[in-house]
Write an enzyme that holds these catalytic residues in place. Structure first.
Site, PDB file in Angstrom:
ATOM      1  N   GLN A  19       0.835  -1.209   0.000  1.00 33.30           N
ATOM      2  CA  GLN A  19       0.000   0.000   0.000  1.00 33.30           C
ATOM      3  C   GLN A  19       0.869   1.259   0.000  1.00 33.30           C
ATOM      4  O   GLN A  19       0.599   2.215  -0.725  1.00 33.30           O
ATOM      5  CB  GLN A  19      -0.923  -0.026   1.229  1.00 33.30           C
ATOM      6  N   ILE A  20       1.939   1.249   0.799  1.00 29.71           N
ATOM      7  CA  ILE A  20       2.833   2.415   0.892  1.00 29.71           C
ATOM      8  C   ILE A  20       3.553   2.642  -0.437  1.00 29.71           C
ATOM      9  O   ILE A  20       3.703   3.781  -0.890  1.00 29.71           O
ATOM     10  CB  ILE A  20       3.858   2.218   2.040  1.00 29.71           C
ATOM     11  N   GLY A  22       2.440   1.882  -3.302  1.00 33.17           N
ATOM     12  CA  GLY A  22       1.483   2.214  -4.353  1.00 33.17           C
ATOM     13  C   GLY A  22       1.652   1.314  -5.559  1.00 33.17           C
ATOM     14  O   GLY A  22       1.927   0.121  -5.413  1.00 33.17           O
ATOM     15  N   GLY A  23       1.529   1.887  -6.751  1.00 29.78           N
ATOM     16  CA  GLY A  23       1.617   1.118  -7.997  1.00 29.78           C
ATOM     17  C   GLY A  23       2.934   0.366  -8.122  1.00 29.78           C
ATOM     18  O   GLY A  23       2.981  -0.765  -8.619  1.00 29.78           O
ATOM     19  N   GLU A  46       2.840 -26.055   5.004  1.00 27.76           N
ATOM     20  CA  GLU A  46       3.147 -26.460   6.391  1.00 27.76           C
ATOM     21  C   GLU A  46       1.949 -26.206   7.303  1.00 27.76           C
ATOM     22  O   GLU A  46       2.105 -25.832   8.463  1.00 27.76           O
ATOM     23  CB  GLU A  46       4.397 -25.726   6.912  1.00 27.76           C
ATOM     24  N   SER A  49      -3.592 -21.728   7.187  1.00 23.41           N
ATOM     25  CA  SER A  49      -4.081 -20.984   8.359  1.00 23.41           C
ATOM     26  C   SER A  49      -5.423 -21.504   8.864  1.00 23.41           C
ATOM     27  O   SER A  49      -5.618 -21.667  10.071  1.00 23.41           O
ATOM     28  CB  SER A  49      -4.201 -19.494   8.011  1.00 23.41           C
ATOM     29  N   GLU A  50      -6.348 -21.781   7.934  1.00 23.71           N
ATOM     30  CA  GLU A  50      -7.682 -22.239   8.352  1.00 23.71           C
ATOM     31  C   GLU A  50      -7.597 -23.573   9.080  1.00 23.71           C
ATOM     32  O   GLU A  50      -8.272 -23.800  10.083  1.00 23.71           O
ATOM     33  CB  GLU A  50      -8.614 -22.372   7.139  1.00 23.71           C
TER      34      GLU A  50
HETATM   35  C1  LIG Z   1       5.291 -22.644  -2.119  1.00 23.52           C
HETATM   36  C2  LIG Z   1       4.807 -23.986  -1.631  1.00 23.52           C
HETATM   37  C3  LIG Z   1       5.748 -24.914  -1.186  1.00 23.52           C
HETATM   38  C4  LIG Z   1       5.331 -26.160  -0.730  1.00 23.52           C
HETATM   39  N1  LIG Z   1       6.302 -27.048  -0.314  1.00 23.52           N
HETATM   40  C5  LIG Z   1       5.930 -28.264   0.099  1.00 23.52           C
HETATM   41  C6  LIG Z   1       6.926 -29.206   0.556  1.00 23.52           C
HETATM   42  O1  LIG Z   1       8.126 -28.919   0.562  1.00 23.52           O
HETATM   43  N2  LIG Z   1       6.516 -30.428   0.970  1.00 23.52           N
HETATM   44  C7  LIG Z   1       5.195 -30.796   0.977  1.00 23.52           C
HETATM   45  O2  LIG Z   1       4.897 -31.914   1.373  1.00 23.52           O
HETATM   46  N3  LIG Z   1       4.233 -29.913   0.549  1.00 23.52           N
HETATM   47  C8  LIG Z   1       4.570 -28.672   0.120  1.00 23.52           C
HETATM   48  N4  LIG Z   1       3.609 -27.784  -0.308  1.00 23.52           N
HETATM   49  C9  LIG Z   1       2.214 -28.241  -0.304  1.00 23.52           C
HETATM   50  C10 LIG Z   1       1.510 -27.629   0.882  1.00 23.52           C
HETATM   51  O3  LIG Z   1       1.834 -28.255   2.092  1.00 23.52           O
HETATM   52  C11 LIG Z   1       0.001 -27.721   0.576  1.00 23.52           C
HETATM   53  O4  LIG Z   1      -0.223 -26.821  -0.498  1.00 23.52           O
HETATM   54  C12 LIG Z   1      -0.811 -27.325   1.764  1.00 23.52           C
HETATM   55  O5  LIG Z   1      -0.780 -28.347   2.730  1.00 23.52           O
HETATM   56  C13 LIG Z   1      -2.261 -27.058   1.388  1.00 23.52           C
HETATM   57  O6  LIG Z   1      -2.784 -28.157   0.692  1.00 23.52           O
HETATM   58  P1  LIG Z   1      -3.538 -27.923  -0.712  1.00 23.52           P
HETATM   59  O7  LIG Z   1      -2.710 -27.065  -1.602  1.00 23.52           O
HETATM   60  O8  LIG Z   1      -3.964 -29.296  -1.183  1.00 23.52           O
HETATM   61  O9  LIG Z   1      -4.819 -27.069  -0.347  1.00 23.52           O
HETATM   62  P2  LIG Z   1      -6.153 -27.598   0.323  1.00 23.52           P
HETATM   63  O10 LIG Z   1      -5.847 -28.490   1.476  1.00 23.52           O
HETATM   64  O11 LIG Z   1      -7.057 -28.085  -0.764  1.00 23.52           O
HETATM   65  O12 LIG Z   1      -6.681 -26.224   0.901  1.00 23.52           O
HETATM   66  C14 LIG Z   1      -7.239 -25.218   0.058  1.00 23.52           C
HETATM   67  C15 LIG Z   1      -7.872 -24.175   0.958  1.00 23.52           C
HETATM   68  O13 LIG Z   1      -8.921 -24.785   1.713  1.00 23.52           O
HETATM   69  C16 LIG Z   1      -8.708 -24.531   3.094  1.00 23.52           C
HETATM   70  N5  LIG Z   1      -9.141 -25.680   3.893  1.00 23.52           N
HETATM   71  C17 LIG Z   1      -8.784 -26.974   3.725  1.00 23.52           C
HETATM   72  N6  LIG Z   1      -9.348 -27.752   4.672  1.00 23.52           N
HETATM   73  C18 LIG Z   1     -10.076 -26.935   5.458  1.00 23.52           C
HETATM   74  C19 LIG Z   1     -10.871 -27.121   6.599  1.00 23.52           C
HETATM   75  N7  LIG Z   1     -11.059 -28.342   7.140  1.00 23.52           N
HETATM   76  N8  LIG Z   1     -11.466 -26.051   7.151  1.00 23.52           N
HETATM   77  C20 LIG Z   1     -11.298 -24.821   6.624  1.00 23.52           C
HETATM   78  N9  LIG Z   1     -10.561 -24.560   5.533  1.00 23.52           N
HETATM   79  C21 LIG Z   1      -9.948 -25.603   4.954  1.00 23.52           C
HETATM   80  C22 LIG Z   1      -7.227 -24.284   3.264  1.00 23.52           C
HETATM   81  O14 LIG Z   1      -6.975 -23.460   4.394  1.00 23.52           O
HETATM   82  C23 LIG Z   1      -6.890 -23.564   1.963  1.00 23.52           C
HETATM   83  O15 LIG Z   1      -7.140 -22.184   2.083  1.00 23.52           O
HETATM   84  C24 LIG Z   1       3.967 -26.511  -0.727  1.00 23.52           C
HETATM   85  C25 LIG Z   1       3.025 -25.562  -1.152  1.00 23.52           C
HETATM   86  C26 LIG Z   1       3.424 -24.324  -1.596  1.00 23.52           C
HETATM   87  C27 LIG Z   1       2.379 -23.310  -2.055  1.00 23.52           C
END
Ligand SMILES: Cc1cc2nc3c(=O)[nH]c(=O)nc-3n(C[C@H](O)[C@H](O)[C@H](O)COP(=O)(O)OP(=O)(O)OC[C@H]3O[C@@H](n4cnc5c(N)ncnc54)[C@H](O)[C@@H]3O)c2cc1C
Length: 69
Positions: A19-20, A22-23, A46, A49-50
């Protein structure tokens, strides 16, 4: 809890930085734009958040039920 707090805080901080700036903050190659993309992923891998909130809530409820017994 630490991971959830740290990644949420990092997200809020980099959002303010964009935001700071800007574009310029959303121009590809800008450091702030790169950090915004990199930090965004931290709230997904890892333990998204949810999912962490669900895990924490279960632990807190279990602890509360245990202390009542
Ligand atoms: C940059 C990057 C690096 C990664 N590196 C690794 C790695 O080194 N090793 C490895 O094993 N994996 C790795 N991953 C995979 C990562 O661990 C998964 O992407 C992650 O666990 C989320 O799983 P998903 O992508 O299948 O999303 P999903 O599990 O399908 O989730 C999609 C969305 O739904 C939400 N959601 C899912 N279940 C619920 C629930 N019960 N209640 C509420 N909300 C929910 C999630 O919060 C998320 O916002 C990596 C991912 C990224 C993006």
């Amino acid at each position: 809890m630490a991971k959830l707090h740290a990644t949420d805080t990092a997200q809020a901080t980099i959002d303010k930085a964009v935001q700071i700036f800007g574009g310029a903050g959303v121009v590809s190659g800008n450091m702030v734009e790169r950090l915004y993309r990199e930090i965004r992923a931290l709230r997904i891998y890892e333990g998204a958040s949810e999912v962490q909130k669900v895990v924490i809530a279960r632990a807190v409820i279990a602890e509360a039920q245990g202390s009542r017994a």
